[in-house]
Design an enzyme around this catalytic site. Structure first.
Site, PDB file in Angstrom:
ATOM      1  N   ASP A  89       0.868  -1.175   0.000  1.00 52.86           N
ATOM      2  CA  ASP A  89       0.000   0.000   0.000  1.00 52.86           C
ATOM      3  C   ASP A  89       0.911   1.234   0.000  1.00 52.86           C
ATOM      4  O   ASP A  89       1.527   1.561   1.011  1.00 52.86           O
ATOM      5  CB  ASP A  89      -0.893   0.026   1.237  1.00 52.86           C
ATOM      6  CG  ASP A  89      -1.976  -1.054   1.236  1.00 52.86           C
ATOM      7  OD1 ASP A  89      -1.735  -2.128   0.651  1.00 52.86           O
ATOM      8  OD2 ASP A  89      -3.039  -0.831   1.845  1.00 52.86           O
ATOM      9  N   LYS A 151      -6.820   3.511  -3.326  1.00 54.77           N
ATOM     10  CA  LYS A 151      -7.206   3.492  -1.912  1.00 54.77           C
ATOM     11  C   LYS A 151      -7.425   4.927  -1.448  1.00 54.77           C
ATOM     12  O   LYS A 151      -6.657   5.826  -1.796  1.00 54.77           O
ATOM     13  CB  LYS A 151      -6.106   2.804  -1.103  1.00 54.77           C
ATOM     14  CG  LYS A 151      -6.299   2.789   0.402  1.00 54.77           C
ATOM     15  CD  LYS A 151      -5.156   2.019   1.067  1.00 54.77           C
ATOM     16  CE  LYS A 151      -5.172   2.184   2.573  1.00 54.77           C
ATOM     17  NZ  LYS A 151      -4.064   1.449   3.224  1.00 54.77           N
ATOM     18  N   LYS A 180     -10.053   0.294  -2.472  1.00 51.32           N
ATOM     19  CA  LYS A 180      -9.983   0.053  -1.038  1.00 51.32           C
ATOM     20  C   LYS A 180     -10.403   1.328  -0.314  1.00 51.32           C
ATOM     21  O   LYS A 180      -9.793   2.381  -0.500  1.00 51.32           O
ATOM     22  CB  LYS A 180      -8.571  -0.363  -0.613  1.00 51.32           C
ATOM     23  CG  LYS A 180      -8.425  -0.565   0.903  1.00 51.32           C
ATOM     24  CD  LYS A 180      -7.038  -1.072   1.264  1.00 51.32           C
ATOM     25  CE  LYS A 180      -6.839  -1.127   2.774  1.00 51.32           C
ATOM     26  NZ  LYS A 180      -5.495  -1.649   3.151  1.00 51.32           N
TER      27      LYS A 180
END
Length: 213
Positions: A89, A151, A180
């Site tokens: 991430d 995300k 996400k």
């Protein structure tokens, strides 16, 4: 809805210690969460704690500001993968995005994706600092760079995920990338709303309460 299948069970607190990470992994195994999300220094420990389970390990890089140089992010990503991470991430360089340097943003994402090969790359765009056009531009950069997810948030900014943000992200990435939602997801109703809007993963430190209330 089996919410556990969507959850990245997360502890990225600066005060998190080894026992906290071991407990996080124990909870993830017990509740069959999709993944744990940890800082890079705990990837090996998480691997040991999750041995024999199907729970994935997601590691953050360039976290939480995204403002270090690209080479440092690439090194960090490679180290995390070498230590057992399944997913990365990453935080984009928000300043470069706001300056309109979209090629820089896209190239950085692309280089990190190439560095981790077939592993999953999630691109944190930190929506709380962006206007709607910047959110669309960030998602377009991630899409062009062949990332796997966009995300919403680190959880360390001045705001987390919002339904409006997820709608904007979905309008750009469609079914070509996954989304996400993270930051401020603390109850089941909110979690289910994000999934209905198109999120396929939820980043939260409240995973247990989401599935038990």
């Amino acid at each position: 809805m089996q919410l556990n299948n969507y959850i990245d069970h997360t502890n990225l607190k600066p005060v998190a210690n080894q026992q906290d990470i071991i407990n996080l992994c124990k909870e993830a195994k017990e509740h069959l969460f999709y993944a744990v999300c940890v800082n890079g220094c705990y990837v090996k420990l998480a691997g040991e704690a999750l041995k024999g389970s199907k729970v994935k390990i997601a590691a953050v890089i360039g976290f939480p500001l995204g403002a270090m140089d690209t080479g440092s992010k690439i090194f960090e990503a490679k180290e995390c993968i070498a230590n057992g991470a399944d997913e990365i991430d990453m935080v984009i360089n928000i300043g470069e995005l706001k300056d309109g340097n979209l090629k820089f943003v896209e190239d950085e994402i692309s280089e990190i994706k190439k560095a981790i090969g077939t592993k999953i790359l999630k691109v944190i765009i930190e929506t709380c600092y962006l206007d709607d056009d910047e959110k669309r531009a960030a998602c377009t950069c991630a899409l062009k760079a062949s990332a796997d997810f966009v995300k919403t948030s680190t959880g360390f900014g001045n705001g987390g995920a919002t339904p409006e943000d997820v709608k904007i992200m979905k309008s750009i990435v469609g079914d070509k990338m996954q989304i996400k939602a993270s930051g401020g997801i603390k109850d089941r109703k909110t979690a289910e709303k994000y999934i209905e809007l198109g999120a396929s993963r939820l980043g939260t430190s409240s995973g247990i309460s989401l599935i038990t209330t």
